[in-house]
Each structure stands twice: as structure tokens, then as C-alpha cells.
Write a protein that holds these residues in place. Sequence first.
Motif: not given
Length: 253
Positions: A109-123
Amino acid sequence: MDSGSPTTSVTGLRTLAIDIGGTRLKAGLLDPGGDMVVGPNRVDTPRAASPEAVVEALLDIATPLGAFDRISIGFPGVVRYGHVLTAPNLGTKLWRQFPLARTLSDRLGKPARMLNDAEVQGLGVIDGQAIECVITLGTGMGFAVFDDGRPAPHLELSQHPIHKGMTYDAFIGVAALRDVGRKRWNKRVKRALSAITMLVGYDMLYIGGGNAKHLTLDLPPNVKLVSNEAGITGGVRLWDPRLDPVFRPHAAG
């Protein structure tokens, strides 16, 4: 896919950050500054890692964390506009075109965003200046490049051959570490780093993931080891307005 908009004040937003790995699933709640305030909860990745099984496991570890306003997902494969294109370390083709961001958004019930896991770690670790590269050493090898803080077009380098037809995943993934031992594995990682240095020409390289702790290499000043928790804590930055173009839904297939 960005499924709607958060409804509470930006200053008080809490993010449910999800890190999907070939071995473990993790979830935690982040405050607006990216600090973890609840969790992380962990569970082994289901052995038969179908989308349905993984989603149910994620719900089991996310729900007890409490209230949140939005969801960030790091996924180990190629993702685009909320859809999974490849999932090489989850062992099934059932992920092809699976709308994981929308599915979790609908279920929670909430908005979601997804990226590659290495990209999330990088951020979670980059300074946001010049060319920065991130690799993660886990079940396989994650890879991401950033240009002044924005993710560059994703390259699934882990599936590219590096030596005698072996991909980076096969060459320096966890199976290789177990098969050849830490000393030979470190030599392999050194070879991989040389190749990545030649390929990217980065200003700074960050190395994370659960197996980074096994590194014994002497690293140059522009290569830094980072906490594996960045795979979760980087989730807040998925909602930085500067990344909005990355999540434009009109291009989703």
C-alpha cells in the motif's frame, strides 16, 4: 515503477528499504537521513526463488518493522521501470518482466522504486562527484557506475566473460571463493579490478557486499571498502528528485 506519491511530510518520511540477494533477503526502516531506525530483518532467500516465494518472504520480514511511507528495492539483476529483466542469481526465468515494484506497492500500500542492488548500494556510499564505480562481492558480482551522482545506463558486467569463458560471477562469486580458497580468490579479484579499472576509468571505486571482508589486497587510494549495510541505507536516495527521470513510468513495457 513509481507507484504513486508519499502522503506524509517530506521531513518525516520513513523508507522501507529492501535488499534482495541470491543468498539473503533484508529489510529495514530508514529515517529521512538514511539512518536505519528499525531492523534490518533478514531471512534466507527461498531455495525455489520464484517471484511469488520471494514476495511472500519479503512481506514476512517487512510487515513487523512498522509504519513507513515508501519502498526502495535493490534487486540482483537488470531492472527497468519497476520490472525485472534478468535475475541470474535467483535461478529461474520466471522473473522475466515481473513487475516487482508494482507488486510490492500493491501488497504493502505504498509507492515503490527499484534499481539494481549495486546501484542502491552505490547511492548509499558515493560522494556524487565525477565518475564513481561500485562493485559488490556476494553470491555474484554486482556492478554500477555513477556520473556526478546519477546512475549511468546499467551494465550487467557480472555476466560478461573475464577468463576462459568464465563470467565475473563465476570467477569471483561465492562459489569461486569456496572452490579455490581465499588466497587464489584474492588473486582473481585483483585481476577483475584491473579489468574494471581499464574499462571504466573511474575516479573512485567502492567495494561492498558480504564477501568484501575476505579481501586481503593492498588497495590504492581511489579504491575503498564500504559497509554491506549500504545496500539498504542507500534506499533513501532512490527518492531524490534528481533521480525522478530514472523512474518515469511511461517507458515501462
